[in-house]
Scaffold this active site. Structure first.
Site, mmCIF file in Angstrom:
data_model
loop_
_atom_site.group_PDB
_atom_site.id
_atom_site.type_symbol
_atom_site.label_atom_id
_atom_site.label_comp_id
_atom_site.label_asym_id
_atom_site.label_seq_id
_atom_site.Cartn_x
_atom_site.Cartn_y
_atom_site.Cartn_z
ATOM 1 C CE LYS A 78 -3.912 1.985 2.590
ATOM 2 N NZ LYS A 78 -4.830 1.746 3.722
ATOM 3 C CB SER A 153 -7.512 4.083 2.810
ATOM 4 O OG SER A 153 -6.761 3.352 3.744
ATOM 5 C CB SER A 177 -8.201 1.369 5.611
ATOM 6 O OG SER A 177 -8.615 2.679 5.905
#
Length: 471
Positions: A78, A153, A177
């Site tokens: 990420k 996210s 997330s």
């Protein structure tokens, strides 16, 4: 109905999960170069539409421990997690990213499990939104229907795992997330107990650490294998040993069914129906399911919103200190500025907010004196069309939309407790619906055992079982 977009085909990746691919690599049935070539071809097929990749390093991967249980399996990191030599953008265009000087602890943990890092996945600005959308760039799209959000996210990771580009991908969770994009994209997304995996660099600097790192996967055994490797390589004395969880257990659990979120939002009919269907399946498996409540209400919601605003405020006011002279606050998304402005008006409440939030862990622990697991929706409604949660939506409207959507997940972040999103069914618009299971601190084992049982009795719907869309 929207058409699905995926990259599954008869290549070196096949339709294996990470454990299956690692086994084929160990047996020499497929080579690492073939696997990376397959990832590249799959990216070329779907990413021009899905837009899940930030940085590609397929020609110069960072390779993991060849002795790790997932040795040679390709993954993505990420884009808020440092990999030595790679730039980290945090999903924003507000600064010029420089190459990172060292691996983060989370990156080192991925490598210790054997995973090969091939690039970074997209996320909304600083992970503040629940949809991977931007003020100045194209959104990340959901492979089940590219007109819809992939969640956030960790939205880029979820889109590319669901579409078959990589078997699993790194993710982290500060308010949902991991679990939100898992629910949106039909994946397994487990947020570990705080401290179960390596400490998150951003979370460590928060007054109350909300963030845990993990993975998004297509199978329970992939998530269990990663967590077992993390447990073996970095034991946390305050938590019970986890080890490798390999299947369901014959335990009869007390499961509390929570259908009313603390935000007061209305759970849509499709979501409620899927969760109630899972509750009936759990009863059929022999568990005791009874109505329950989290015992928190709008006071907790308001406190969490104030705290979320505090984090945005620190970014707006401290951006140059964190990122250097290239930081330009004027390029931050309107959502970031809206949250920061919200906090300016709430600043006087900060001591009381932090005090109440710091006590949530104790309250949460008390919920599990009468239950072993809590069952709820992940989200109050099915993932929305792109644009509904765009950071360009006027802040007051967007704030209410987010509260009506992200209605269940933040409690486990504040408490530091484990929770998992599992595919629960399908909505009337043919999009996945997630179910949320949460447990006491350090009890990932129970969540994984229950997840195995649900996966066995009701295997997840596979995107590759339908024809790919002609995008």
């Amino acid at each position: 109905m929207g058409e699905r977009l995926h990259a599954f085909t008869d290549d070196a990746l096949g339709d294996d999960d990470a454990v299956g691919l690692a086994e084929r690599l160990r047996r020499g049935e497929v080579a690492g170069t073939e696997v990376r070539d397959a990832v590249a071809a799959r990216l070329d097929r779907v990413d021009p539409v899905l837009r899940g990749l930030t940085l590609g390093r397929l020609d110069e991967p960072v390779t993991g421990d060849p002795a790790g249980p997932l040795a040679g399996v390709p993954t993505l990191v990420k884009d808020n997690t440092e990999v030595r030599g790679w730039p980290t953008t945090n999903g924003t265009s507000a600064y010029f990213p420089r190459p990172s000087r060292a691996h983060s602890a989370a990156t080192a943990q991925l490598l210790a499990s054997g995973l090969d890092l091939l690039g970074t996945s997209r996320m909304p600005e600083y992970g503040l939104n629940a949809s991977t959308e931007f003020a100045r760039a194209d959104p990340t799209r959901n492979p089940w229907n590219p007109e819809y959000s992939s969640g956030a996210s960790s939205g880029g990771a979820a889109a590319l795992v669901a579409a078959g580009v990589v078997p699993l991908a790194h993710a982290n969770d500060g308010g949902g997330s991991i679990r939100i994009p898992a629910a949106a994209c039909g994946l397994v997304g487990l947020k570990p107990t705080r401290g179960q995996t390596a400490p998150n660099a951003q979370g460590a600097h928060m007054p109350i650490d909300l963030v845990s790192d993990g993975v998004l996967s297509r199978s329970v055994r992939d998530t269990a294998t990663f967590l077992a490797a993390a447990d073996r390589n970095r034991r946390t004395p305050a938590l019970p040993p986890l080890g490798l969880v390999e299947g369901p257990a014959p335990r009869r659990l007390r499961i509390g069914l929570v259908l009313d979120p603390p935000t007061g939002a209305q759970v849509d009919a499709d979501t409620r129906s899927c969760v109630e269907d899972v509750a009936r399946l759990l009863e059929k498996q022999g568990h005791e399911v009874s109505p329950a409540t989290t015992g928190v209400g709008m006071r907790f919601v308001d406190d969490f919103l104030d705290y979320w605003g505090l984090l945005a405020f620190s970014l707006v006011t401290g951006g140059k200190l964190m990122h250097g002279a290239s930081f330009d606050g004027g390029r931050l998304d309107p959502l970031t500025h809206g949250l920061s402005d919200h906090y300016r008006h709430a600043m006087a409440r900060t001591p009381a907010v932090l005090h109440r939030l710091s006590r949530i862990r104790q309250h949460y622990a008390e919920l599990f004196t009468g239950h072993d697991v809590l069952l709820s929706p992940v989200l109050a409604h099915v993932t929305p069309r792109l644009g509904w949660l765009s950071p360009t939506v006027p802040f007051d409207t967007l704030r209410e939309r987010l509260l009506d959507y992200v209605a269940f997940t933040p409690l486990c972040n504040v408490a530091g407790a484990p929770a998992v999103s599992l595919p629960a069914g399908v909505a009337g618009n043919d999009l996945p619906v997630g179910v949320h299971l949460s447990a006491a601190h350090g009890d990932e084992r129970t969540l994984l055992e229950l997840a195995y049982a649900l996966e066995a009795d009701r295997p997840w719907r596979r995107i590759q079982d339908a024809a790919a869309a002609p995008w």
